[in-house]
Design an enzyme around this catalytic site. Sequence first.
Site, PDB file in Angstrom:
ATOM      1  CB  ALA A   1     -24.066 -10.977 -49.270  1.00 47.79           C
ATOM      2  CG  HIS A   2     -20.713  -8.009 -51.151  1.00 49.78           C
ATOM      3  ND1 HIS A   2     -20.795  -7.931 -52.526  1.00 49.78           N
ATOM      4  CD2 HIS A   2     -20.577  -9.324 -50.868  1.00 49.78           C
ATOM      5  CE1 HIS A   2     -20.703  -9.135 -53.056  1.00 49.78           C
ATOM      6  NE2 HIS A   2     -20.581 -10.004 -52.061  1.00 49.78           N
ATOM      7  CD  GLN A   3     -22.594  -6.773 -44.782  1.00 52.64           C
ATOM      8  OE1 GLN A   3     -21.769  -7.359 -44.091  1.00 52.64           O
ATOM      9  NE2 GLN A   3     -23.473  -7.432 -45.516  1.00 52.64           N
TER      10      GLN A   3
ATOM     11  CG  LEU B   1     -25.496  -1.691 -47.137  1.00 54.76           C
ATOM     12  CD1 LEU B   1     -26.971  -1.599 -46.755  1.00 54.76           C
ATOM     13  CD2 LEU B   1     -24.760  -2.575 -46.133  1.00 54.76           C
ATOM     14  CG  HIS B   2     -21.370  -4.178 -53.353  1.00 48.32           C
ATOM     15  ND1 HIS B   2     -20.361  -5.122 -53.381  1.00 48.32           N
ATOM     16  CD2 HIS B   2     -20.787  -3.016 -53.761  1.00 48.32           C
ATOM     17  CE1 HIS B   2     -19.239  -4.561 -53.778  1.00 48.32           C
ATOM     18  NE2 HIS B   2     -19.466  -3.280 -54.013  1.00 48.32           N
TER      19      HIS B   2
END
Length: 744
Positions: free
Chosen positions: A674-676, A497-498
């Site tokens: 916001a990154h998956q 997930l960053h």
Amino acid sequence: MGKLRVAGKFSRGDFTATEMESLASFCEAVLPPVPPPPEELSGEDDHHRKKESLRSFYSTSGSQTPILRQTIELIVKRGTIEAYLMSRLVLFLLATRLGTLLICGTECLVSRWPFVEKFSELSLERRERVIQKQFKNWLLTPFRAAFVYLKSAFLFCFFSRVSSNGENPAWEAIGYCVNLEENKPSETHKERPLEKGMVETMKETNQTLLESLAQKGLEVDHDTDAIRIKCDAVIVGSGSGGGVAASVLAKSGLKVVVMEKGSYFTPLDYTPFEGPSVEKMYENGGVLPSLDGNFMVLAGATVGGGSAVNWSACIKTPKSVLQEWSEDQKIPLFATKEYVSAMELVCKRIGVTEKCETESFQNQILRKGCENLGINVENVPRNSSERHYCGSCGHGCRQGDKKGSDRTWLVDAVSHGAVILTGCKAERFILEKNNNRVGGKKMKCLGVMAKSLNGNITKKIKIEAKVTVSAAGSLLTPPLMISSGLKNQHIGKNLHLHPVLMAWGYFPEKESSNYDFKGKSYEGGIITSVSKVLSEDSEVRAIIETPALGPASFSALCPWTSGLDMKRRMSRYSRTANLITIVRDCGSGEVKTEGRIRYTVDKTDRENLKAGLRQSLRILIAAGAEEVGTNTSDGQRLICKGVDEKSIEEFLDSVNAEEGPKSMTENWNVYSSAHQMGSCRIGEDEKEGALDLNGESWEAEKLFVCDGSVLPSAIGVNPMITIMSTAYCISTRITQSMTKGLSH
């Protein structure tokens, strides 16, 4: 008040009048009417209107019926079932004397009969103290999480609510202005570039859908149960990966159908308002928490997917990551010229530029702070022009300047005959026993079963295809594969997930300031600069960038320590610069059921986040901030005027990266993502991944994946270029195998 009935996805019951009374009392304590601090009203007489708006804002109570109704609707429609039930339980208990005693302790005791007051009967000061104590309560963490969720939902609604004339009473006081005339698209962007291939099921009936599909050149028929569509390739999802796959497959001569559960918007359709935008264009209406409430996750849910609403950053896959994937993970693709060429082609097609003519308020501060400290700061390439100065790309770029999938790859696909079916949600892949056993795969995929989200279309939609591509994203591809009966152990696992935590600095508008930073926090290019946080041996521990935060998102993520402090923070919103620390997570989570994300932040990741927060705070101080802080629940902050190096170091030593409100600590954070990535990863064999080296399911022939879930691990930078480049390589291999098969 009576009962409030809201339709929800869990067939949830009505909120009673007493529960609404508890909520009103809670919201008033979160945002109470208070006298404005004298320093907020100091200044010249020409700021009279600003002072009046501040007085009005400080005197406003949060217990307004329209806001309460909107808050309930958000809780019902968007929360997990656990968050909903705990919120209801807390409100129910606070509506009773015994329940108030359980939650509030001695704060609710009085000397007269019946000796215990309900929460709504407590004075404003007592209610505030109860919330303060609950936010520090590390024993009954489910109660604390419910309080936090109610607080965040309410504040999001308060600062996002828009009247019929496009106004919110609080906006002027906090320095926020939505200029409806600004950023209007040029004449060249008023067309609907995907119209030629678009079929919007939300506008159709059973009969008209058949006719519309046939008019697009598709072979269709129907029976009593389903509308059947035949094509060469069906793609589930239209984002960064799906758009690229659609373009490549359609250009090869295949008849392509792209399914998208979201709607199609153009620059003319985009709203500048935060609330309506996230509701229409993001997964779960922009409010997607992890099951434990530690994370708030953002994911696009519209034609173009994340590429339509992301912040434009176009960073190529780091060479160190490519080396790790090719050598350690044994995936040859990432060491090939094919992949490097794909990155170049992707950047060219989406119009990536390297510079920015005018940087935003937040990016000016990030750059200046880094320069003053003598640490690295780099330009961030964007898929927009160098002159692009738009702070609302997260709501869809109203200027039409940003070139996401909806303005590039999907346009290419449609020009080669592809059809895009919107408002259409995939339910399962159509799998049958594979008699040929090509590559040893037990099953073969024949297409997708779907449903329209339009209640007027009563039949299922069955899309039969020679090849099926899942590009639904890292949060939705795994649940779709699992619901189809696939069993590989890696499906839904290895979710990266960053993780993100944030630091902030307040920069008041003063002519005497050492640095003249122009603009407001919400204006201008969102990400145009980046600073790397390096270890002693020059390894990247984290990166620091700037976020887009509308007032609603800002308020929901803000630490709440008192009603007065909350209003003070919000009154400074427009000149508060925010820096986000992003880490390439070693830890991972899982998502096996739609909307149910499990994730625990790894200890190493927390240490890297802590290092990033420390550097962020240093940058803000060096840039001349008057005050800096983090979003830790205790409202951690430092007044910078006259502060010495020893005090700064002591403050930085107090910075932590504790987990969320359910963690067994007094102070906590709310993480963002916001990154998956990685939840259906490629592996050298089925023991290492869910997909083979060509992106095809180990279990089902002709079922491929082209989205962020295929990535072997986290990347450590904004992933759009990596996702598009990987999708380009996978879809190119699909076309090669299909055209070879057709030639035979």
